[in-house]
Design a protein around this motif. Structure first.
Motif, PDB file in Angstrom:
ATOM      1  N   HIS A 120     -10.681 -19.911 -43.856  1.00  0.00           N
ATOM      2  CA  HIS A 120      -9.933 -20.938 -43.122  1.00  0.00           C
ATOM      3  C   HIS A 120     -10.093 -20.755 -41.614  1.00  0.00           C
ATOM      4  N   GLU A 121     -10.113 -19.505 -41.167  1.00  0.00           N
ATOM      5  CA  GLU A 121     -10.242 -19.225 -39.731  1.00  0.00           C
ATOM      6  C   GLU A 121     -11.631 -19.536 -39.211  1.00  0.00           C
ATOM      7  N   TYR A 122     -12.673 -19.163 -39.965  1.00  0.00           N
ATOM      8  CA  TYR A 122     -14.023 -19.206 -39.420  1.00  0.00           C
ATOM      9  C   TYR A 122     -14.885 -20.347 -39.941  1.00  0.00           C
ATOM     10  N   ARG A 123     -14.434 -21.062 -40.939  1.00  0.00           N
ATOM     11  CA  ARG A 123     -15.071 -22.330 -41.351  1.00  0.00           C
ATOM     12  C   ARG A 123     -16.569 -22.211 -41.522  1.00  0.00           C
ATOM     13  N   GLY A 124     -17.017 -21.141 -42.178  1.00  0.00           N
ATOM     14  CA  GLY A 124     -18.447 -20.989 -42.446  1.00  0.00           C
ATOM     15  C   GLY A 124     -19.148 -19.963 -41.591  1.00  0.00           C
TER      16      GLY A 124
END
Length: 394
Positions: free
Chosen positions: A242-246
């Motif tokens: 959720h924090e780094y989105r990939g």
């Protein structure tokens, strides 16, 4: 002053710190130091270590350093703005000879996670450098350079151009200056094989790629911060995504044992994360099981990255590369054997999180001797919940 920049640490301290700021800003934690070898007199170094840590706590991020961090696409502007205000505080760390004597050293870090997370790596580096300055006042750098040259010759053999090597050696380095020399020599000798360094200060200074995602402390803390213990590893992976989105898509596989990791690392996570990092247990068995896990989920492992980072040596890297090449993407993070091999026995020292929000947390290692907790009852419960091996508490 041994540490001269707050960037002189591993990248994953910043990537985890950003998650703490955005998701767990009120968490309080405790860390404990441990030397895994008995009979080492670190207590005699306590005063000098304390002085160096006090100097560390005077450091602030410079504008140039903040600009560098702001240029990393996965670090967000509000986090870098927070770092502008950041300073380590001696109130949160105690350093003294251990009560049990025998030369043992007691280091305890207690306080807000957000304000203590950056202690670990520079404190370990300080312990190492103080110890070796005392025990080896005239280091045999010629021997160190000869050993390094032999390793790089082995790693740089023809046909191994795709064998990617990274420096993960900050926390157990012989000294800051020696790590700098080793990293520059490694890059010069290996060329495109050299993937980068976990050390952000070196990466910024020399235009290298900074490397790192998460460490055990992050997954451990989620044992106390998640909805329930059994779901804590899933919660950690979900929160990270959720924090780094990939971005930063390498999952750590051994915080509560590899069997438990494979149970949690389902098709969703197999597709979501770019790969997995090995940090304890037999690396060949781990690699084979990881490839079989991808195959069972009908995923082509050649699209995934396996990162090996547990106690690597040059011959070990070559053997692993030969076994797994062309079956998946590979990377190797080499630490102590790269940055602390001048012919002296390295210190097997760690600082591990033991509590979060007043609750015990722990790592269930796949390697004997690496489990660390101050609560044997919690370790037994953790093994019951995740099915870990029954290694006795230290």
């Amino acid at each position: 002053m041994m540490i001269q920049s707050l960037l002189d640490t591993d990248l994953y301290k910043f990537t985890m710190m950003q998650v703490v700021l955005h998701h767990f800003p009120g968490a309080d934690v405790e860390y404990r130091f441990r030397c895994r070898r008995t009979g080492v007199d670190l207590a005699a170094c306590a005063d000098e270590i304390r002085e160096e840590v006090a100097a560390l706590c005077t450091l602030r991020f410079t504008e140039d350093e903040l600009d560098y961090l702001r240029g990393l696409r996965f670090l967000k502007s509000d986090f870098v703005d927070f770092l502008r205000l950041f300073q380590l505080d001696t109130r949160y760390i105690d350093i003294a000879p251990a009560p049990e004597g025998g030369g043992a050293l007691d280091i305890r870090i207690r306080g807000p996670w957000l304000h203590t997370i950056l202690f670990e790596v520079p404190v370990l580096a300080i312990v190492n450098e103080v110890y070796f300055r005392r025990t080896q006042p005239q280091p045999d750098y010629a021997e160190g350079r000869a050993r390094l040259a032999a390793k790089l010759a082995l790693l740089g053999q023809p046909g191994q151009e795709a064998c990617k090597i990274a420096d993960y050696g900050t926390r157990r380095r012989f000294s800051r200056d020696w790590q700098e020399e080793v990293v520059l020599a490694t890059r010069a000798r290996l060329g495109t094989q050299y993937a980068g360094t976990s050390n952000v200060w070196l990466a910024a200074r020399y235009g290298m790629t900074p490397l790192g995602t998460m460490a055990h402390e992050y997954v451990q803390a989620c044992q106390a911060l998640g909805p329930r213990l059994r779901d804590s590893q899933v919660f950690a992976l979900d929160t990270w995504a959720h924090e780094y989105r990939g971005d930063l898509g390498i999952a750590l596989s051994d915080t509560v044992g590899f069997d438990a990791f494979l149970r949690d690392f389902d098709l969703y996570f197999c597709k979501l994360f770019d790969g997995v990092r090995h940090d304890s247990g037999d690396p060949e068995q781990w690699g084979e099981r990881m490839l079989a896990h991808y195959a069972a989920h009908r995923i082509d492992a050649r699209s995934k990255l396996l990162v090996f980072s547990d106690g690597l040596t040059a011959p070990r890297i070559v053997a692993l590369y030969e076994r797994f090449r062309e079956r998946c993407q590979l990377a190797f993070g080499i630490g102590t054997d790269l940055t602390n091999d001048l012919g002296y026995e390295a210190l097997p020292i760690v600082i591990k999180m033991t509590r979060c929000n007043g609750q015990p947390v722990a790592k269930l290692s796949d390697a004997p001797g690496k489990t660390m907790s101050d609560d044997p009852g919690y370790l037994a419960y953790l093994r019951q919940v995740f099915g870990g091996a029954a290694e006795p508490a230290p």
